[in-house]
Design an enzyme around this catalytic site. Structure first.
Site, mmCIF file in Angstrom:
data_model
loop_
_atom_site.group_PDB
_atom_site.id
_atom_site.type_symbol
_atom_site.label_atom_id
_atom_site.label_comp_id
_atom_site.label_asym_id
_atom_site.label_seq_id
_atom_site.Cartn_x
_atom_site.Cartn_y
_atom_site.Cartn_z
ATOM 1 N N GLY A 182 4.070 5.835 -30.369
ATOM 2 C CA GLY A 182 4.719 5.358 -28.795
ATOM 3 C C GLY A 182 3.623 4.513 -28.100
ATOM 4 O O GLY A 182 2.678 4.056 -28.666
ATOM 5 N N GLU A 197 -6.703 -2.058 -4.025
ATOM 6 C CA GLU A 197 -5.784 -0.796 -3.887
ATOM 7 C C GLU A 197 -5.122 -0.464 -2.521
ATOM 8 O O GLU A 197 -5.833 -0.592 -1.512
ATOM 9 C CB GLU A 197 -6.889 0.671 -4.115
ATOM 10 C CG GLU A 197 -6.149 1.848 -3.653
ATOM 11 C CD GLU A 197 -4.848 2.260 -4.465
ATOM 12 O OE1 GLU A 197 -4.869 2.180 -5.534
ATOM 13 O OE2 GLU A 197 -4.143 2.594 -3.816
ATOM 14 N N HIS A 199 -26.915 27.336 -23.920
ATOM 15 C CA HIS A 199 -27.768 26.754 -23.083
ATOM 16 C C HIS A 199 -28.455 25.639 -24.077
ATOM 17 O O HIS A 199 -28.651 26.001 -25.180
ATOM 18 C CB HIS A 199 -28.575 27.585 -22.497
ATOM 19 C CG HIS A 199 -29.905 26.656 -21.642
ATOM 20 N ND1 HIS A 199 -29.611 26.044 -20.509
ATOM 21 C CD2 HIS A 199 -31.272 26.807 -22.120
ATOM 22 C CE1 HIS A 199 -30.740 25.513 -20.002
ATOM 23 N NE2 HIS A 199 -31.698 25.851 -21.014
#
Ligand code: FAD
Ligand code: NAD
Length: 469
Positions: free
Chosen positions: A41, A206, A440
């Site tokens: 798709g 925008e 970490h």
């Protein structure tokens, strides 16, 4: 006309349709999938995957270009790079091709019968599929509609050689000198950033007064700073009107009514997508609608029993993983399993620079929340990989510390989205996060730090409530 019968007929082979077909076949449901274009798709062929491949090319080019200019302070000097677009495009197409062949092979191996052609519904139990070999009538006990969406065309800016949608923008034949992007949403910001890194002078227009207007303001603001860093000109509260008569500029109008002509060699219009509801007999079925979308219940069933709908056809958020999750749910419902859509959240990721992840809510109606924020400036990993901009934020109910939202901005935070979604889906409390040991140095540690900060806020709230009481 050839006749086929099956238990489940799926119309549309995007993430909604193919995920449903694969899951249904796994569960022993005899399934026929009809796809008019390519398996995968929009997402696989003209959306998620080619866009992320293009973004990767642009990122790599930008990195080498900055090194050649001595940026970054790593002591690496490269010669100024040259982009061979033909090779880049063939790599991008190769990524899509590899994934598509893999999907086609999976559909074959799970026993899904795939019909290449256009399906037109006859009623809620059957469709006629026009294939290259003629028409096939498929009759099914259950029908799943997953026809997806297409880009919205603006009245003043019909598609043409200069005015393109994301589909054309993803097939970069030449990098335009001046690109104007209409729409500061997902597509405009992802592709606008990529084109700026490829060398275009990009302007984003925008209509709202901020970028990514549907998200928290600080997330859009962080992306805005990233765009500025890449030399992108952002025009807020500005709407696109039409091409100038000479065709070489975009006429815009600001909220106060003033107009401007922005020079443009290409205009990318990315103002949203609308569902594909025409041309395949949906009108005659007369299903209930939710605006332009097909209305569904918590089993993704439409107003007609046995007819289901998923993905972009059913509305926001128009995201591939939502479509797939709905598709799998429908397969399970059809197989007789007791499934309902009860997900607490659907993560959303913007592959901009910095990236944005948003999962869950930022507030809980009128109920008080505690919010912990961990800047990536305190992350060893972020510093050691050269970009410590951004943050991770955790929002939890003040009452019981159940986490309702996690948001992040920064380089590669997209990969944190799984942890964010799992925490919320599993109903984690802040104490579950602070009690988890995270590796970490990684950016994920910011999740732990944000939870620690939220718990500290909760303790302060409790102390001040006791004092005032
Ligand atoms: P679609 O993927 O649109 O598939 C529908 C299929 O149905 C199509 O292949 C079509 O040919 C077929 N079809 C329609 N009608 C018929 C018919 N009558 N007969 C036969 N076949 C028919 N989402 C994300 O989650 N992450 C991303 O990074 C992301 N990036 C994107 C980038 C771009 C540029 C675009 C445009 C979209 C992006 N999306 C992304 C959104 C995502 O692509 C969609 O949400 C998703 O593809 C929707 O899936 P779907 O199955 O509902 O429909
Ligand atoms: P969008 O809804 O994300 O953004 C459209 C923007 O255009 C909005 O900010 C809107 O205010 C603005 N706008 C509307 N009309 C305008 C006008 N005339 N002038 C100027 N601005 C205007 O839509 P999109 O960017 O086209 O993306 C479509 C959908 O595709 C998204 O909603 C998203 O679901 C999906 N998508 C997802 C991803 C991802 O998950 N990373 C990436 C790309 C696309």
């Amino acid at each position: 006309m050839e006749q086929l019968t099956c238990a489940l007929l799926v119309v549309g082979g995007g993430p909604g349709g193919y995920a449903a077909a694969l899951r249904a076949a796994d569960l022993g449901v005899d399934t026929v999938l009809v796809e008019a274009g390519h398996a995968g798709g929009t997402c696989l062929n003209i959306g998620c995957i080619p866009s992320k491949a293009l973004i990767h090319v642009a990122d790599e080019l930008d990195r080498v270009r900055r090194s050649s200019a001595g940026d970054g302070g790593l002591g690496i000097r490269a010669t100024p790079p040259h982009l061979d677009l033909v090779t880049a495009r063939s790599w991008q197409q190769g990524v899509v091709g590899t994934l598509r062949s893999g999907l086609e092979a999976r559909l074959r191996s799970t026993g899904v019968r795939v019909l290449a052609g256009w399906a037109t519904l006859v009623d809620g139990k059957s469709a006629v599929v026009t294939t290259s070999a003629g028409e096939v009538r498929v009759t099914a006990a259950h029908v799943l509609l997953a026809t997806g969406s297409r880009p919205i065309e603006l009245p003043g800016l019909p598609w043409g050689s200069r005015v393109v949608s994301s589909t054309e923008a993803l097939r970069v034949e030449a990098v335009p000198e001046r690109l104007v992007v209409v729409g500061g949403g997902y597509i405009g910001l992802e592709l606008g950033t990529a084109y700026a890194k490829l060398g275009s002078q990009v302007t984003i227009v925008e209509a709202a007064d901020r970028l990514l207007p549907t998200l928290d303001a600080d997330l859009g603001a962080a992306v805005g700073r990233g765009l500025e860093h890449h030399g992108v000109d952002v025009r807020l509260s500005t709407s696109a009107e039409a091409l100038a008569p000479a065709g070489d500029a975009l006429v815009t109008r600001t909220a106060d009514g003033s107009t401007a002509a922005l020079p443009a060699d290409e205009v990318l219009v990315a103002v949203g997508r609308r569902p594909v509801t025409d041309g395949w007999g949906l009108e005659d079925l007369d299903l209930d609608r939710d605006g332009p979308f097909v209305a569904i219940d918590d089993r993704c069933q439409s107003s007609m029993a046995g007819v289901y709908a998923v993905g972009d056809l059913t509305g926001e958020p128009m995201l591939a993983h939502r479509a797939s999750a709905q598709g799998e749910l429908v397969a399970e419902v059809v197989a007789g399993l007791p499934r309902r859509w009860d997900q607490r959240c659907v993560p959303a990721v913007m592959f901009t620079d910095p990236e944005v992840v948003t999962v869950g809510a930022s507030e809980d109606g009128d109920n008080p929340v505690v919010v912990g924020r961990a800047p990536l400036a305190a992350s060893g990993r972020a510093h050691a990989t050269g970009d410590a901009h951004g943050f991770v934020r955790v929002v939890a109910r003040a009452e019981d510390h159940v986490i309702i939202g996690i948001h992040g901005v920064g380089r590669e935070v997209s990969e944190l989205s799984a942890g964010f979604a799992i925490a919320i889906e599993m109903g984690a409390r802040l104490e579950d996060l602070t009690g988890s040991v995270l590796a970490h140095p990684t950016r994920s540690e910011a999740l732990h730090e944000a939870a620690v900060a939220a718990l500290a806020q909760s303790s302060r709230l409790t102390r001040s409530t006791k004092r005032s009481g």
